[in-house]
Structures are given as structure tokens and as C-alpha cells.
Write a protein that holds these residues in place. Structure first.
Motif, short mmCIF file in Angstrom:
data_model
loop_
_atom_site.label_atom_id
_atom_site.label_comp_id
_atom_site.label_asym_id
_atom_site.label_seq_id
_atom_site.Cartn_x
_atom_site.Cartn_y
_atom_site.Cartn_z
N ASN A 271 70.64 16.93 67.18
CA ASN A 271 71.67 17.90 66.81
C ASN A 271 73.05 17.28 67.05
OD1 ASN A 271 72.78 20.29 65.98
ND2 ASN A 271 72.62 21.27 67.99
N HIS A 272 74.00 17.56 66.15
CA HIS A 272 75.36 17.01 66.29
C HIS A 272 75.30 15.50 66.51
CE1 HIS A 272 76.99 21.03 66.30
NE2 HIS A 272 76.23 21.37 67.33
N LEU A 273 74.68 14.80 65.58
CA LEU A 273 74.41 13.38 65.75
C LEU A 273 75.69 12.55 65.83
CD1 LEU A 273 72.33 11.17 65.99
CD2 LEU A 273 72.21 11.06 63.48
N PHE A 274 76.69 12.86 65.03
CA PHE A 274 77.91 12.04 65.06
C PHE A 274 78.62 12.15 66.41
CE2 PHE A 274 82.47 11.25 63.93
CZ PHE A 274 82.33 9.88 63.76
N SER A 275 78.59 13.33 67.00
CA SER A 275 79.19 13.49 68.33
C SER A 275 78.47 12.61 69.34
CB SER A 275 79.11 14.96 68.77
OG SER A 275 79.87 15.78 67.91
N LYS A 276 77.16 12.50 69.20
CA LYS A 276 76.40 11.63 70.10
C LYS A 276 76.76 10.16 69.87
CE LYS A 276 72.46 14.74 70.63
NZ LYS A 276 70.99 14.96 70.42
N VAL A 277 76.96 9.79 68.60
CA VAL A 277 77.34 8.42 68.28
C VAL A 277 78.68 8.07 68.93
CG1 VAL A 277 78.08 6.89 66.41
CG2 VAL A 277 76.05 8.32 66.14
N LEU A 278 79.62 9.02 68.92
CA LEU A 278 80.91 8.79 69.54
C LEU A 278 80.80 8.63 71.05
CD1 LEU A 278 83.21 11.29 67.59
CD2 LEU A 278 83.01 8.83 67.26
N GLU A 279 79.84 9.33 71.64
CA GLU A 279 79.69 9.30 73.10
C GLU A 279 78.92 8.09 73.58
OE1 GLU A 279 77.76 12.95 74.00
OE2 GLU A 279 79.44 14.22 73.38
N VAL A 280 77.89 7.68 72.84
CA VAL A 280 77.01 6.60 73.29
C VAL A 280 77.67 5.25 73.03
CG1 VAL A 280 74.77 5.49 72.93
CG2 VAL A 280 74.95 7.98 72.87
N LYS A 281 77.85 4.48 74.08
CA LYS A 281 78.55 3.20 73.95
C LYS A 281 77.61 2.00 73.95
CE LYS A 281 82.67 5.07 76.20
NZ LYS A 281 83.61 4.95 77.34
N ASP A 282 76.43 2.17 74.51
CA ASP A 282 75.48 1.08 74.60
C ASP A 282 74.71 0.93 73.29
OD1 ASP A 282 72.31 0.48 75.58
OD2 ASP A 282 73.86 -0.87 76.30
N VAL A 283 74.60 -0.30 72.79
CA VAL A 283 73.93 -0.55 71.51
C VAL A 283 72.46 -0.16 71.58
CG1 VAL A 283 73.30 -2.29 69.81
CG2 VAL A 283 75.53 -2.38 70.90
N LYS A 284 71.82 -0.42 72.70
CA LYS A 284 70.42 -0.04 72.86
C LYS A 284 70.26 1.47 72.77
CE LYS A 284 66.41 -0.30 75.92
NZ LYS A 284 66.14 1.15 75.77
#
Length: 409
Positions: A271-284
């Protein structure tokens, strides 16, 4: 170095003006001084003065305001139709023969792949890295324009825009269009209302894709059809045409039915995938957003509805995930940073590309065979831009690599 026109008058250039990429003189709004007079107007550049007539400028009024003709060789004085003689700057005696020979070989040589194919393998690492960084940013800036256009259509909704681009990239090249049409016909808000039921999400996606219009013998597609018929009436949905989907010349693992199953699983679990992309900094961790999605068990023994196959995993593979990270996540991090003037997200985009493996295609293979080191998507994406927008047009003077080769001893 003092400049003089071929007529012996002192020449001083205050401003070269703006380079004109359209029709008309090469540089516009230049400011120069010839003798005691200051001029403002256009500048035209040719190899030889006689090229003015060869290129048809004599009868073209857009060239009537040319204040300076810059040529390598002044082989014919330039006189306009009104009798005005255009001052000319000749460069032949100002360019070393060795430099001219190098440039001539680059532009007019018999190279097969790129103009500098005999030299690029010897260019120092720092020059290559700095120039590839610049052309990579140029590539991302051009691609981000499409993102911002879609964002404006979606009234500034980053999540919806990301969802549409992600869907298109789930189809890769072959089925990008039907995936994009599917996403636009099925807004996220409709999916969000049914997110608690994976069956309803799968029914909405397969139904809108046009795959639930027949009669089925298996229980799973029959349930999907029943659910979709109810949801279609509820939300007044119009499915896209089934014939848009392509199966020919695709490995079964890449069949649109399987990609749709993966896409549906992602919608259910993220859910709200782009928000998660903005938050997650680690490539893994970014990879995990996709590697941990699990498709409906039905697809473990099917590639199409009602056609059983040998058991196999249909979850997304590492190479497919990396393609999505490259074409969607890296692009959106850059676009978001550019749109919001945040260097942080631009840097994250570039860092992500540095951690992704390089693509394999004919252009990248050619560069590798010429001695260029390529290990990451950062390098391969930059080289694609270099080849398509510099090498193909022999823009060696505007290329950092070309300039280094021309200046080398």
C-alpha cells in the motif's frame, strides 16, 4: 589572443549569443566589436566561406542579420544581396594542424561504431566518470519530463503517477501499452476500496485486462469472473481490449497473465508504494519490496487460465526486479528530487543506478569491446545516452570524451 577579421579589423567578442538548434543562423543575439563599432546580431559558422551559397543562405532572409561569419577557410568573400560585406573570422591559421587532423579523423573517418572508437579505451577514468555522470543526468532529465507531464494530468498525485508508470514497466517493452491502459482504466482509489480482498484485487486486474470474458472450467478463474461482474457494475468499469496483449515470442515466465499475477500481488501487499520508495534508502530493501510478493498459488501450475503446466515458481526474478528498479524507481527518485529541488533524492537515484548491474544490449557490448569498463546501470544508461545523442551525431566537440581525445598528445 587578439582576433582580426580577414579584412584586418580588430575583433572582440563580448558574447557568443545563444546556440540555435533550429533553422537559421547558428548563434543568435551575439555581441561583438569590429574596429570601433559594437554590433548585435547573429553569427553563422561554416567550414568554408563558400558553404554560405551552397547551403542556400543567399536567398534566405533569416540570414540577413548575420554580423560575423566564422569559417575554417575563407575561400570566397561573403557579400549579401544588399551589397553589405559580412566580416569574416578565419580559423585556419589559429588551429594547429595536428588538432585539425584529429578532429577530421573523428568526424570524417571510417569508424564503424563511434567516431572515437580507436581512442576511447585509453581515456582516463576521471574524465570518463565525470562525463558519463553529466550525460546520465541529461538522460534522466529528459525522461523525467514525461513523469512531470503525467503528474500534472494526475493533479499532482505522485502515488497514482508512480502506479501508472510501474504498471507500464511491468509489461516491459512487449506489453507496456496494455499495462499502461489497464492502470489508467483502474485507478488506485478503486483498488484501495478492495485491498482487504486479494480475490477482488485479482478480479479487478484480470477483468480490466480483458481476460475474464470467457467460460472457465477451473474454479479460480470462475471465481474471478463472478467477482469481476459484480465489481464492474459497481464501479462502472470498461475493460481494455484483450487482443492488445501479446504472448508471441515471449518465454512463458513473461506471459502477460503471469505479469498480471505479480502486479496484483504487489497491489495487495504494498500500500502507498511510492511513499515506501521515498522512505527506503537501502538498495536491498528496495529489492525486497518486489522479491517478497507472492502470487496466487494457482499460477504455480499454470501460465494461462484452464491450461495446467509443470509446477514452477512464478514470483519475480532478480533480473525482472532490477529492470523495474532501473526504469521506474530510479527515474521517479530523480523526478521527485528535480520537481521538489531536492538534491537528496537526485543523489539517491544516481546511487541506486550505481548498485544495479549494467544492461546487456548491442550498444553496451560494442562499448565493452572498445575497452570501456561497464559494470553498473549507471554506466550503461550513460553510455546509451552518449551513443544515441552524441556519437550518432558526431558531436565530438560537445563531448567531454571527444575533447579529451582532441587535447591528448
Amino acid at each position: 589572443m587578439e582576433l582580426q577579421t580577414t579584412g584586418g579589423e580588430q575583433l572582440e567578442i563580448f558574447s557568443a549569443g545563444m546556440h540555435n538548434s533550429d533553422s537559421g543562423p547558428d548563434f543568435q543575439n551575439a555581441r561583438i566589436r569590429i574596429g570601433e563599432t559594437v554590433w548585435a546580431g547573429n553569427v553563422e559558422v561554416h567550414i568554408s566561406s563558400s558553404d554560405w551559397q551552397k547551403h542556400g543562405h543567399t536567398t534566405d532572409d533569416s540570414y540577413s542579420n548575420v554580423i560575423l561569419h566564422v569559417v575554417y577557410k575563407d575561400d570566397k568573400p561573403l557579400v549579401l544581396a544588399n551589397g553589405r560585406r559580412v566580416p569574416t573570422l578565419e580559423l585556419q591559421n589559429r588551429i594547429p594542424d595536428e588538432l585539425h587532423s584529429k578532429y577530421h579523423n573523428l568526424v570524417f573517418g571510417n569508424q564503424v561504431i563511434i567516431p572515437c572508437e580507436a581512442n576511447i579505451g585509453g581515456v582516463d577514468v576521471l574524465t570518463m566518470h565525470n562525463w558519463l555522470t553529466r550525460v546520465l543526468v541529461e538522460r534522466l532529465e529528459k525522461r523525467s519530463a514525461a513523469v512531470i507531464d503525467a503528474l500534472n494530468i494526475n493533479r499532482g498525485d505522485w502515488e497514482e503517477t508512480f502506479y501508472q508508470f510501474l504498471a507500464a514497466n511491468f509489461g516491459f517493452k512487449t506489453n507496456a501499452l496494455p499495462f499502461e491502459l489497464l492502470a489508467k482504466s483502474l485507478p488506485q482509489i478503486t483498488l484501495a476500496k478492495n485491498r482487504n480482498s486479494s480475490l477482488q484485487i485479482e478480479a479487478l486486474i484480470y477483468g480490466q485486462a480483458g481476460f475474464l470474458d470467457g467460460d472457465f472450467k477451473d474454479e479460480y478463474p470462475s471465481k474471478l469472473k463472478s467477482e469481476y461482474e459484480f465489481l464492474q457494475k459497481k464501479y462502472k468499469l470498461v475493460p481494455i481490449e484483450k487482443h492488445l496483449w501479446k504472448f508471441m515470442r515471449l518465454r512463458p515466465q513473461n506471459f502477460p497473465t503471469i505479469r498480471l499475477a505479480q502486479f496484483a500481488a504487489l497491489v495487495v501487499q504494498a500500500n502507498h508504494l511510492f511513499s515506501k520508495v521515498l522512505e527506503v534508502k537501502d538498495v536491498k530493501a528496495l529489492r525486497d519490496l518486489f522479491s517478497e510478493i507472492k502470487v496466487n498459488p494457482y499460477w504455480e501450475t499454470h501460465y494461462k487460465f484452464d491450461t495446467e503446466s509443470a509446477p514452477s515458481s512464478k514470483n519475480m526474478g532478480a533480473s525482472s526486479i532490477d529492470i523495474l528498479l532501473l526504469n521506474t524507481l530510479a527515474l521517479f527518485l530523480f523526478s521527485y528530487g528535480k520537481h521538489n529541488q531536492s538534491q537528496h533524492y537526485i543523489n539517491r537515484s544516481l546511487k541506486l543506478l550505481e548498485h544495479l548491474p549494467n544492461e546487456n544490449n548491442n550498444i553496451i557490448t560494442d562499448f565493452a569491446n572498445l575497452g570501456v569498463k561497464i559494470t553498473t546501470a549507471f554506466e550503461s544508461q550513460a553510455l546509451l545516452e552518449l551513443k544515441n545523442n552524441y556519437c550518432n551525431y558526431k558531436k565530438c566537440l560537445q563531448c567531454g570524451v571527444g575533447n579529451r581525445i582532441l587535447k591528448s598528445g
